[in-house]
Design a protein around this motif. Sequence first.
Motif, PDB file in Angstrom:
ATOM      1  N   ARG A  18      -8.357 -33.141  24.013  1.00 41.98           N
ATOM      2  CA  ARG A  18      -7.574 -33.242  22.781  1.00 41.98           C
ATOM      3  C   ARG A  18      -6.680 -32.020  22.586  1.00 41.98           C
ATOM      4  O   ARG A  18      -5.554 -32.129  22.097  1.00 41.98           O
ATOM      5  CB  ARG A  18      -8.500 -33.460  21.584  1.00 41.98           C
ATOM      6  N   VAL A  19      -7.169 -30.844  22.987  1.00 37.12           N
ATOM      7  CA  VAL A  19      -6.318 -29.650  22.953  1.00 37.12           C
ATOM      8  C   VAL A  19      -5.122 -29.843  23.876  1.00 37.12           C
ATOM      9  O   VAL A  19      -3.986 -29.481  23.539  1.00 37.12           O
ATOM     10  CB  VAL A  19      -7.118 -28.388  23.345  1.00 37.12           C
TER      11      VAL A  19
ATOM     12  N   LYS B  88      -1.100 -27.482  12.500  1.00 36.52           N
ATOM     13  CA  LYS B  88      -0.842 -28.852  12.047  1.00 36.52           C
ATOM     14  C   LYS B  88      -1.047 -29.842  13.194  1.00 36.52           C
ATOM     15  O   LYS B  88      -1.619 -30.925  13.000  1.00 36.52           O
ATOM     16  CB  LYS B  88       0.583 -28.962  11.504  1.00 36.52           C
ATOM     17  N   THR B  89      -0.615 -29.449  14.383  1.00 42.18           N
ATOM     18  CA  THR B  89      -0.777 -30.324  15.546  1.00 42.18           C
ATOM     19  C   THR B  89      -2.251 -30.469  15.905  1.00 42.18           C
ATOM     20  O   THR B  89      -2.711 -31.568  16.250  1.00 42.18           O
ATOM     21  CB  THR B  89       0.020 -29.774  16.741  1.00 42.18           C
ATOM     22  N   LEU B  90      -3.022 -29.383  15.816  1.00 41.18           N
ATOM     23  CA  LEU B  90      -4.468 -29.485  16.032  1.00 41.18           C
ATOM     24  C   LEU B  90      -5.100 -30.382  14.970  1.00 41.18           C
ATOM     25  O   LEU B  90      -6.050 -31.120  15.256  1.00 41.18           O
ATOM     26  CB  LEU B  90      -5.110 -28.097  15.987  1.00 41.18           C
TER      27      LEU B  90
ATOM     28  N   LEU C  85       2.095 -32.254  22.524  1.00 41.35           N
ATOM     29  CA  LEU C  85       2.828 -32.744  21.355  1.00 41.35           C
ATOM     30  C   LEU C  85       3.578 -31.661  20.598  1.00 41.35           C
ATOM     31  O   LEU C  85       4.447 -31.981  19.785  1.00 41.35           O
ATOM     32  CB  LEU C  85       1.856 -33.422  20.379  1.00 41.35           C
ATOM     33  N   ILE C  86       3.260 -30.399  20.836  1.00 38.67           N
ATOM     34  CA  ILE C  86       3.733 -29.321  19.977  1.00 38.67           C
ATOM     35  C   ILE C  86       5.254 -29.263  19.891  1.00 38.67           C
ATOM     36  O   ILE C  86       5.821 -28.900  18.865  1.00 38.67           O
ATOM     37  CB  ILE C  86       3.143 -27.958  20.431  1.00 38.67           C
ATOM     38  N   ASN C  87       5.949 -29.622  20.965  1.00 37.05           N
ATOM     39  CA  ASN C  87       7.416 -29.577  20.960  1.00 37.05           C
ATOM     40  C   ASN C  87       8.038 -30.928  20.642  1.00 37.05           C
ATOM     41  O   ASN C  87       9.231 -31.135  20.889  1.00 37.05           O
ATOM     42  CB  ASN C  87       7.932 -29.041  22.300  1.00 37.05           C
TER      43      ASN C  87
END
Length: 220
Positions: free
Chosen positions: A147-148, A122-124, A154-156
């Motif tokens: 972007r990765v 979802k974050t990707l 952002l994942i946390n």
Amino acid sequence: METLVIAFDRVSKCYPGGVYALSDVSLRIEQGEWVAVMGPSGSGKTTLLNILDGLDQPTSGRIEILGRDTSHFGTDEWSVFRRENIGLVFQQFYLIPYLTALENVMLAQYYHSMVDTKQAMKTLGRIKLMDRARHLPSQLSGGEQQRVCIARALINEPKIILADEPTGNLDEDNEKTVMDIFRGLHSEGHAIIMVTHNPNIGQLADRRIFLNHGKITRSN
């Protein structure tokens, strides 16, 4: 109502030999504010960022982040605080070459002793790279690699995003793509502190802070 996210009170960083990277810096950053930190090389920009993310410690002064006095945090305290509250984006991508884009994003989850593939995908998707999830860094363009890195930051779901020259290695088209992502993060209410030499990027921020010889010389 504004909420104070970061407060520097007379913060200095002095290295052996009496060299000051920061000198008596006082600074306030509010929730949802985008601040560009600017100035010539050697002015103290990266030192300021490193103190904000706990990679360096001040020589003197008080620092409060999200209501916590981080001035004297130890390594373990910083590790927990950083992974729960701060997302880091660097000019150098620091991707693990033998991990896919998805696995590089999930790497940040490991520090929480959890893995959530669905959330990572979802974050990707947020940064429009879901179709590149299974690609290695060597199979991605520079813009895609950056972007990765943003997705990993952002994942946390951090409250604060620290970015050190995030477009420094990108061409004009990829720079625009990455800055569009930062605009979106800004609109979502993240506090963003971004070091940049680029005046055009600086103009996108709510406020610009100019450093020279470790001192804030101008803020507008």
